[in-house]
Scaffold this motif. Structure first.
Motif, PDB file in Angstrom:
ATOM      1  N   ASN A 116      60.188  42.573  47.670  1.00 29.59           N
ATOM      2  CA  ASN A 116      58.978  42.320  48.471  1.00 29.59           C
ATOM      3  C   ASN A 116      57.901  43.308  48.055  1.00 29.59           C
ATOM      4  O   ASN A 116      58.097  44.516  48.177  1.00 29.59           O
ATOM      5  CB  ASN A 116      59.269  42.538  49.954  1.00 29.59           C
ATOM      6  N   LEU A 117      56.776  42.781  47.561  1.00 28.49           N
ATOM      7  CA  LEU A 117      55.653  43.650  47.201  1.00 28.49           C
ATOM      8  C   LEU A 117      54.493  43.341  48.132  1.00 28.49           C
ATOM      9  O   LEU A 117      54.030  42.202  48.189  1.00 28.49           O
ATOM     10  CB  LEU A 117      55.252  43.436  45.737  1.00 28.49           C
ATOM     11  N   MET A 118      54.082  44.355  48.866  1.00 31.84           N
ATOM     12  CA  MET A 118      53.024  44.163  49.865  1.00 31.84           C
ATOM     13  C   MET A 118      51.797  44.985  49.504  1.00 31.84           C
ATOM     14  O   MET A 118      51.727  46.177  49.808  1.00 31.84           O
ATOM     15  CB  MET A 118      53.526  44.577  51.253  1.00 31.84           C
ATOM     16  N   PRO A 119      50.811  44.352  48.874  1.00 31.65           N
ATOM     17  CA  PRO A 119      49.544  45.046  48.622  1.00 31.65           C
ATOM     18  C   PRO A 119      48.807  45.246  49.948  1.00 31.65           C
ATOM     19  O   PRO A 119      49.272  44.770  50.988  1.00 31.65           O
ATOM     20  CB  PRO A 119      48.786  44.075  47.707  1.00 31.65           C
ATOM     21  N   PRO A 120      47.649  45.919  49.921  1.00 31.50           N
ATOM     22  CA  PRO A 120      46.879  46.084  51.151  1.00 31.50           C
ATOM     23  C   PRO A 120      46.694  44.742  51.867  1.00 31.50           C
ATOM     24  O   PRO A 120      46.467  43.714  51.217  1.00 31.50           O
ATOM     25  CB  PRO A 120      45.540  46.627  50.658  1.00 31.50           C
ATOM     26  N   ALA A 121      46.817  44.762  53.190  1.00 31.21           N
ATOM     27  CA  ALA A 121      46.600  43.622  54.100  1.00 31.21           C
ATOM     28  C   ALA A 121      47.796  42.683  54.217  1.00 31.21           C
ATOM     29  O   ALA A 121      47.855  41.871  55.137  1.00 31.21           O
ATOM     30  CB  ALA A 121      45.345  42.821  53.742  1.00 31.21           C
ATOM     31  N   ALA A 122      48.766  42.739  53.315  1.00 31.90           N
ATOM     32  CA  ALA A 122      49.927  41.846  53.434  1.00 31.90           C
ATOM     33  C   ALA A 122      50.758  42.254  54.648  1.00 31.90           C
ATOM     34  O   ALA A 122      50.812  43.420  55.026  1.00 31.90           O
ATOM     35  CB  ALA A 122      50.771  41.915  52.174  1.00 31.90           C
ATOM     36  N   ALA A 123      51.391  41.252  55.275  1.00 36.42           N
ATOM     37  CA  ALA A 123      52.244  41.499  56.442  1.00 36.42           C
ATOM     38  C   ALA A 123      53.428  40.557  56.367  1.00 36.42           C
ATOM     39  O   ALA A 123      53.423  39.599  55.580  1.00 36.42           O
ATOM     40  CB  ALA A 123      51.466  41.251  57.726  1.00 36.42           C
ATOM     41  N   HIS A 124      54.447  40.831  57.168  1.00 34.38           N
ATOM     42  CA  HIS A 124      55.602  39.933  57.216  1.00 34.38           C
ATOM     43  C   HIS A 124      55.941  39.703  58.679  1.00 34.38           C
ATOM     44  O   HIS A 124      56.399  40.617  59.366  1.00 34.38           O
ATOM     45  CB  HIS A 124      56.781  40.541  56.446  1.00 34.38           C
ATOM     46  N   SER A 125      55.710  38.466  59.166  1.00 38.86           N
ATOM     47  CA  SER A 125      55.820  38.201  60.602  1.00 38.86           C
ATOM     48  C   SER A 125      57.282  38.198  61.066  1.00 38.86           C
ATOM     49  O   SER A 125      58.217  38.177  60.259  1.00 38.86           O
ATOM     50  CB  SER A 125      55.136  36.873  60.917  1.00 38.86           C
ATOM     51  N   LEU A 126      57.432  38.148  62.379  1.00 39.08           N
ATOM     52  CA  LEU A 126      58.734  38.267  63.052  1.00 39.08           C
ATOM     53  C   LEU A 126      59.747  37.233  62.538  1.00 39.08           C
ATOM     54  O   LEU A 126      59.445  36.049  62.474  1.00 39.08           O
ATOM     55  CB  LEU A 126      58.479  38.050  64.544  1.00 39.08           C
ATOM     56  N   HIS A 127      60.933  37.690  62.179  1.00 41.23           N
ATOM     57  CA  HIS A 127      61.969  36.773  61.682  1.00 41.23           C
ATOM     58  C   HIS A 127      63.341  37.416  61.821  1.00 41.23           C
ATOM     59  O   HIS A 127      63.453  38.609  62.113  1.00 41.23           O
ATOM     60  CB  HIS A 127      61.704  36.431  60.209  1.00 41.23           C
ATOM     61  N   LEU A 128      64.372  36.607  61.594  1.00 41.67           N
ATOM     62  CA  LEU A 128      65.731  37.134  61.479  1.00 41.67           C
ATOM     63  C   LEU A 128      66.339  36.555  60.213  1.00 41.67           C
ATOM     64  O   LEU A 128      65.689  35.783  59.507  1.00 41.67           O
ATOM     65  CB  LEU A 128      66.551  36.841  62.738  1.00 41.67           C
ATOM     66  N   HIS A 129      67.576  36.937  59.906  1.00 37.43           N
ATOM     67  CA  HIS A 129      68.186  36.509  58.643  1.00 37.43           C
ATOM     68  C   HIS A 129      69.405  35.645  58.942  1.00 37.43           C
ATOM     69  O   HIS A 129      70.477  36.181  59.241  1.00 37.43           O
ATOM     70  CB  HIS A 129      68.611  37.723  57.816  1.00 37.43           C
TER      71      HIS A 129
END
Ligand SMILES: [Fe+2]
Length: 204
Positions: A104-117
């Motif tokens: 997972n590469l997150m540049p400025p402003a990237a987000a990862h919303s609520l989740h489970l696996h």
């Protein structure tokens, strides 16, 4: 106090190894090369991971793709075994195995919303590049959707009574949790890229 705590939620956080800076730098390089090479993953990310790149939709078994990731798998498995032992899970003699591993590469402003696996029992993340001030990993109380008429918790409540807990992202750290525990990564507000590797383990 005549009150005891039951049904705790455990989260494991430990350095992957002693002195792992070179290994993390090597993984960060591989993650960046992967993004350059993985056109299908970039297209998948544009739809499903706005602003960032993840190999989740294209190459989700990186442990089988490169020797660096295979080494990471070996190192992580020791931690996952220790966590499973601490959870007192009865694996009925079966082995634990890494089923998925993605970057997972997150540049400025990237987000990862609520989740489970889904389809695994222990999941986690290894941090390979964490610029100062980048977002951590935020977990949600798994009972939150059953609280119904419950009043909110006091802002100064003890840590174990809060409805969310955030672990800072620190290069070299492994965070493990049971796969059903929902979590998110808030938007990256710093001007540098945050890189992590996520993974799932199952027992078979
Ligand atoms: Fe996740």
């Amino acid at each position: 106090m005549p009150i005891r705590a039951w049904f705790p939620t455990f989260i494991y956080c430990e350095p992957l190894q002693r002195g792992g800076a070179r290994f993390s730098a090597e993984l960060a390089g591989e993650c960046r090369r992967l993004r350059d090479y993985d056109a299908a993953g970039r297209a998948w990310s544009a739809k499903n991971y706005p602003g960032g790149y993840t190999s989740y939709g294209s190459m989700a078994q990186l442990q089988k793709f490169s020797s660096t990731f295979a080494t990471l798998e070996r190192k992580l498995t020791r931690h996952v075994r220790a966590f499973a032992r601490a959870l007192e899970l009865d694996l009925r003699g079966r082995e634990i195995c890494m089923t998925d591993c993605w970057a997972n590469l997150m540049p400025p402003a990237a987000a990862h919303s609520l989740h489970l696996h889904p389809l695994s029992f222990i999941s986690g993340t290894y941090y390979v590049a964490t610029p100062s001030g980048c977002p951590g990993l935020k977990f949600e109380d798994p009972r939150l959707d059953r609280f119904m008429a419950a009043p909110p918790r006091r802002p100064g409540a003890r840590a174990e009574n809060q409805t969310h807990v955030t672990y800072p992202a620190e290069t070299g750290q492994v965070i493990l949790f049971e796969s059903w525990l929902r979590h998110e990564v808030p938007p990256n507000r710093v001007d540098a890229e945050r890189i992590s590797i996520s993974f799932n383990y199952n027992w078979a």
